[in-house]
Design a protein around this motif. Structure first.
Motif, PDB file in Angstrom:
ATOM      1  N   GLU A  20     -29.235 -24.809  75.513  1.00 29.09           N
ATOM      2  CA  GLU A  20     -27.465 -24.410  75.816  1.00 29.09           C
ATOM      3  C   GLU A  20     -27.326 -24.533  77.732  1.00 29.09           C
ATOM      4  O   GLU A  20     -26.464 -24.870  76.527  1.00 29.09           O
ATOM      5  N   ALA A  21     -27.639 -24.695  77.288  1.00 30.00           N
ATOM      6  CA  ALA A  21     -27.111 -24.952  79.630  1.00 30.00           C
ATOM      7  C   ALA A  21     -27.167 -26.464  79.533  1.00 30.00           C
ATOM      8  O   ALA A  21     -25.917 -27.190  80.477  1.00 30.00           O
ATOM      9  N   VAL A  22     -27.912 -27.546  79.452  1.00 28.65           N
ATOM     10  CA  VAL A  22     -27.822 -28.014  79.206  1.00 28.65           C
ATOM     11  C   VAL A  22     -27.782 -29.534  78.460  1.00 28.65           C
ATOM     12  O   VAL A  22     -27.724 -29.432  77.673  1.00 28.65           O
ATOM     13  N   ASN A  23     -25.666 -29.539  78.690  1.00 29.47           N
ATOM     14  CA  ASN A  23     -25.334 -30.060  77.648  1.00 29.47           C
ATOM     15  C   ASN A  23     -25.972 -31.848  76.939  1.00 29.47           C
ATOM     16  O   ASN A  23     -24.661 -32.604  76.416  1.00 29.47           O
ATOM     17  N   MET A  24     -26.262 -32.560  78.430  1.00 32.04           N
ATOM     18  CA  MET A  24     -26.252 -33.776  78.454  1.00 32.04           C
ATOM     19  C   MET A  24     -27.333 -34.267  77.698  1.00 32.04           C
ATOM     20  O   MET A  24     -28.464 -33.661  78.282  1.00 32.04           O
ATOM     21  N   THR A  25     -27.251 -35.264  77.413  1.00 33.57           N
ATOM     22  CA  THR A  25     -29.338 -35.978  76.985  1.00 33.57           C
ATOM     23  C   THR A  25     -28.964 -36.655  77.635  1.00 33.57           C
ATOM     24  O   THR A  25     -28.740 -37.241  78.848  1.00 33.57           O
ATOM     25  N   ALA A  26     -30.737 -36.913  77.447  1.00 27.65           N
ATOM     26  CA  ALA A  26     -31.235 -37.890  78.669  1.00 27.65           C
ATOM     27  C   ALA A  26     -30.838 -38.944  78.907  1.00 27.65           C
ATOM     28  O   ALA A  26     -30.752 -39.754  80.156  1.00 27.65           O
ATOM     29  N   GLY A  27     -30.306 -39.851  78.255  1.00 31.32           N
ATOM     30  CA  GLY A  27     -29.521 -41.027  78.336  1.00 31.32           C
ATOM     31  C   GLY A  27     -28.873 -40.998  79.160  1.00 31.32           C
ATOM     32  O   GLY A  27     -28.056 -42.134  80.001  1.00 31.32           O
ATOM     33  N   GLU A  28     -27.425 -39.677  78.743  1.00 28.83           N
ATOM     34  CA  GLU A  28     -26.610 -39.816  78.858  1.00 28.83           C
ATOM     35  C   GLU A  28     -26.610 -39.234  80.963  1.00 28.83           C
ATOM     36  O   GLU A  28     -26.129 -39.610  81.595  1.00 28.83           O
ATOM     37  N   LEU A  29     -28.112 -38.291  81.180  1.00 25.78           N
ATOM     38  CA  LEU A  29     -27.789 -38.058  82.130  1.00 25.78           C
ATOM     39  C   LEU A  29     -28.926 -39.216  83.023  1.00 25.78           C
ATOM     40  O   LEU A  29     -28.370 -38.884  84.485  1.00 25.78           O
ATOM     41  N   GLU A  30     -30.097 -39.700  82.960  1.00 23.62           N
ATOM     42  CA  GLU A  30     -29.802 -41.172  83.760  1.00 23.62           C
ATOM     43  C   GLU A  30     -28.777 -42.170  84.407  1.00 23.62           C
ATOM     44  O   GLU A  30     -29.076 -42.043  85.113  1.00 23.62           O
ATOM     45  N   LYS A  31     -28.312 -42.261  82.874  1.00 24.65           N
ATOM     46  CA  LYS A  31     -26.956 -43.222  83.401  1.00 24.65           C
ATOM     47  C   LYS A  31     -26.355 -42.125  84.544  1.00 24.65           C
ATOM     48  O   LYS A  31     -25.619 -43.644  85.624  1.00 24.65           O
ATOM     49  N   TRP A  32     -25.983 -41.243  84.227  1.00 22.44           N
ATOM     50  CA  TRP A  32     -24.832 -40.367  85.580  1.00 22.44           C
ATOM     51  C   TRP A  32     -25.944 -40.403  86.676  1.00 22.44           C
ATOM     52  O   TRP A  32     -25.214 -40.894  87.307  1.00 22.44           O
ATOM     53  N   LEU A  33     -26.940 -39.968  86.967  1.00 25.43           N
ATOM     54  CA  LEU A  33     -27.824 -39.757  88.212  1.00 25.43           C
ATOM     55  C   LEU A  33     -27.669 -41.479  89.362  1.00 25.43           C
ATOM     56  O   LEU A  33     -28.156 -41.014  90.366  1.00 25.43           O
ATOM     57  N   ASP A  34     -27.599 -42.619  88.064  1.00 25.86           N
ATOM     58  CA  ASP A  34     -27.386 -44.042  88.904  1.00 25.86           C
ATOM     59  C   ASP A  34     -26.334 -43.704  89.277  1.00 25.86           C
ATOM     60  O   ASP A  34     -26.018 -45.606  89.512  1.00 25.86           O
ATOM     61  N   THR A  35     -25.106 -43.714  89.010  1.00 21.22           N
ATOM     62  CA  THR A  35     -24.038 -43.309  90.107  1.00 21.22           C
ATOM     63  C   THR A  35     -23.652 -43.364  90.843  1.00 21.22           C
ATOM     64  O   THR A  35     -24.375 -42.134  91.392  1.00 21.22           O
ATOM     65  N   ASP A  36     -22.801 -44.145  92.208  1.00 22.55           N
ATOM     66  CA  ASP A  36     -22.367 -43.376  92.976  1.00 22.55           C
ATOM     67  C   ASP A  36     -22.082 -42.042  93.396  1.00 22.55           C
ATOM     68  O   ASP A  36     -21.776 -41.494  94.352  1.00 22.55           O
ATOM     69  N   GLU A  37     -20.923 -41.787  92.275  1.00 22.86           N
ATOM     70  CA  GLU A  37     -20.364 -40.076  92.295  1.00 22.86           C
ATOM     71  C   GLU A  37     -21.849 -39.208  92.894  1.00 22.86           C
ATOM     72  O   GLU A  37     -21.518 -37.911  92.871  1.00 22.86           O
ATOM     73  N   SER A  38     -22.958 -39.390  91.793  1.00 19.79           N
ATOM     74  CA  SER A  38     -23.828 -38.613  90.943  1.00 19.79           C
ATOM     75  C   SER A  38     -24.361 -38.449  92.377  1.00 19.79           C
ATOM     76  O   SER A  38     -25.007 -37.110  93.048  1.00 19.79           O
ATOM     77  N   LYS A  39     -24.652 -38.943  93.701  1.00 24.78           N
ATOM     78  CA  LYS A  39     -25.117 -39.246  94.527  1.00 24.78           C
ATOM     79  C   LYS A  39     -24.522 -38.483  96.218  1.00 24.78           C
ATOM     80  O   LYS A  39     -25.163 -38.583  96.723  1.00 24.78           O
ATOM     81  N   LYS A  79     -34.495 -22.039  87.487  1.00 25.72           N
ATOM     82  CA  LYS A  79     -33.396 -22.560  88.396  1.00 25.72           C
ATOM     83  C   LYS A  79     -32.230 -22.690  87.197  1.00 25.72           C
ATOM     84  O   LYS A  79     -30.948 -23.191  88.109  1.00 25.72           O
ATOM     85  N   VAL A  80     -32.067 -23.965  86.759  1.00 30.45           N
ATOM     86  CA  VAL A  80     -31.045 -24.628  85.763  1.00 30.45           C
ATOM     87  C   VAL A  80     -30.091 -23.690  85.041  1.00 30.45           C
ATOM     88  O   VAL A  80     -28.824 -24.512  84.791  1.00 30.45           O
ATOM     89  N   VAL A  81     -30.617 -22.824  84.283  1.00 29.36           N
ATOM     90  CA  VAL A  81     -29.654 -22.037  83.856  1.00 29.36           C
ATOM     91  C   VAL A  81     -28.821 -21.414  84.329  1.00 29.36           C
ATOM     92  O   VAL A  81     -27.438 -20.666  84.741  1.00 29.36           O
ATOM     93  N   GLY A  82     -29.559 -20.986  85.694  1.00 31.79           N
ATOM     94  CA  GLY A  82     -28.019 -19.662  86.325  1.00 31.79           C
ATOM     95  C   GLY A  82     -27.600 -20.443  87.080  1.00 31.79           C
ATOM     96  O   GLY A  82     -27.224 -20.208  87.503  1.00 31.79           O
TER      97      GLY A  82
END
Length: 114
Positions: A20-39, A79-82
């Motif tokens: 319920e807390a994690v509303n991004m898919t694994a693919g969306e999150l992987e793509k996001w983690l590769d961005t400069d904004e994420s880092k 931890k993620v939920v919190g």
């Protein structure tokens, strides 16, 4: 309640709260983690931020079957939920589209604009 009962409750409740807390898919999150904004956001000691490392683990957790989750996996899910719940409770006013707060939440698998 015994420790075993609590562990059984965690095995049922925590993965549900996590999904319920994690509303991004694994693919969306992987793509996001590769961005400069994420880092560029999050608490860091000069290396990878805590949230960015968490995001990589979340990608793995999203593809792990409930029966295959370890106690450490359940603890990280908790931890993620919190984290997500705490930061959603502190929602500022105005446009949050391109803010460090949103970017940090996204590292933890939650896009507040979804």
């Amino acid at each position: 309640m015994t420790a075993a009962d609590r562990r059984d409750d965690d095995r049922d409740g925590v993965p549900k709260e996590f999904r319920e807390a994690v509303n991004m898919t694994a693919g969306e999150l992987e793509k996001w983690l590769d961005t400069d904004e994420s880092k560029s956001v999050g608490q860091s000691d000069g290396g990878e931020s805590v949230g960015h490392a968490s995001g990589r683990r979340i990608v793995d957790l999203l593809s792990t079957k409930k029966d295959d989750l370890s106690d450490d996996d359940i603890a990280h899910m908790r931890k993620v939920v919190g984290y997500v719940h705490r930061h959603l409770a502190q929602r500022p006013g105005g446009d949050v589209t391109d803010t460090p707060r949103r970017h940090s939440l996204m590292n933890w698998g939650h896009d507040p604009l979804k």
